[in-house]
Design a protein around this motif. Structure first.
Motif, PDB file in Angstrom:
ATOM      1  N   LEU A  39       0.834  -1.204   0.000  1.00 43.20           N
ATOM      2  CA  LEU A  39       0.000   0.000   0.000  1.00 43.20           C
ATOM      3  C   LEU A  39       0.864   1.247   0.000  1.00 43.20           C
ATOM      4  N   GLU A  83      -7.566   1.727   0.916  1.00 43.59           N
ATOM      5  CA  GLU A  83      -8.082   0.361   0.966  1.00 43.59           C
ATOM      6  C   GLU A  83      -9.551   0.307   0.571  1.00 43.59           C
ATOM      7  N   PHE A  94      -6.499  -7.767   1.080  1.00 42.29           N
ATOM      8  CA  PHE A  94      -5.411  -7.104   1.792  1.00 42.29           C
ATOM      9  C   PHE A  94      -4.793  -8.077   2.771  1.00 42.29           C
ATOM     10  N   ALA A 103      -1.717  -5.048  -0.952  1.00 40.66           N
ATOM     11  CA  ALA A 103      -2.929  -5.218  -1.741  1.00 40.66           C
ATOM     12  C   ALA A 103      -2.635  -6.328  -2.740  1.00 40.66           C
TER      13      ALA A 103
END
Length: 128
Positions: A39, A83, A94, A103
């Motif tokens: 991320l 997210e 995730f 991710a």
């Protein structure tokens, strides 16, 4: 540099849009069915694309080492927004691995690039 809350929200929305476009590019050009990206890396790519106004993925990857993401974009609240948006727009899971949040996209192989990600197109307009 001090900016107002409305300006900060506007920057967050724009960076989030770039993050979604970069993620779409990564998924559509994937060679495997599953693609894992940190991320933190997606946020860096999105901010670099926003700061330099480009969607050329090779250029974005080269620029990330020169870009420092501001604290208002590198925090748990913004990552949670990222997210949520990724989950809304992609087939993604995730995972926490070795202390980082990843991710994991499930890609459709051979899917064509969307119009706004075609080479030479910046912010929906053809570059000349």
């Amino acid at each position: 540099m001090i900016i107002s809350r409305s300006q900060a929200r506007r920057v967050q929305r724009r960076v989030l849009g770039y993050i979604l476009r970069v993620a779409e590019h990564i998924v559509s050009t994937a060679r495997s069915r599953r693609v894992s990206v940190k991320l933190r890396t997606l946020v860096k790519y999105g901010y670099a694309a926003y700061a330099y106004g480009t969607l050329d993925f090779r250029r974005i990857r080269g620029l990330t080492s020169r870009v420092r993401v501001p604290g208002r974009l590198a925090n748990q609240y913004f990552y949670k927004k990222v997210e949520e948006e990724l989950a809304r727009n992609f087939d993604v899971e995730f995972e926490d691995r070795r202390g980082f949040r990843y991710a994991v996209f499930r890609a459709r192989l051979g899917a064509p690039l969307p119009q706004h990600l075609q080479p030479g197109v910046v912010d929906g307009e053809a570059r000349q």
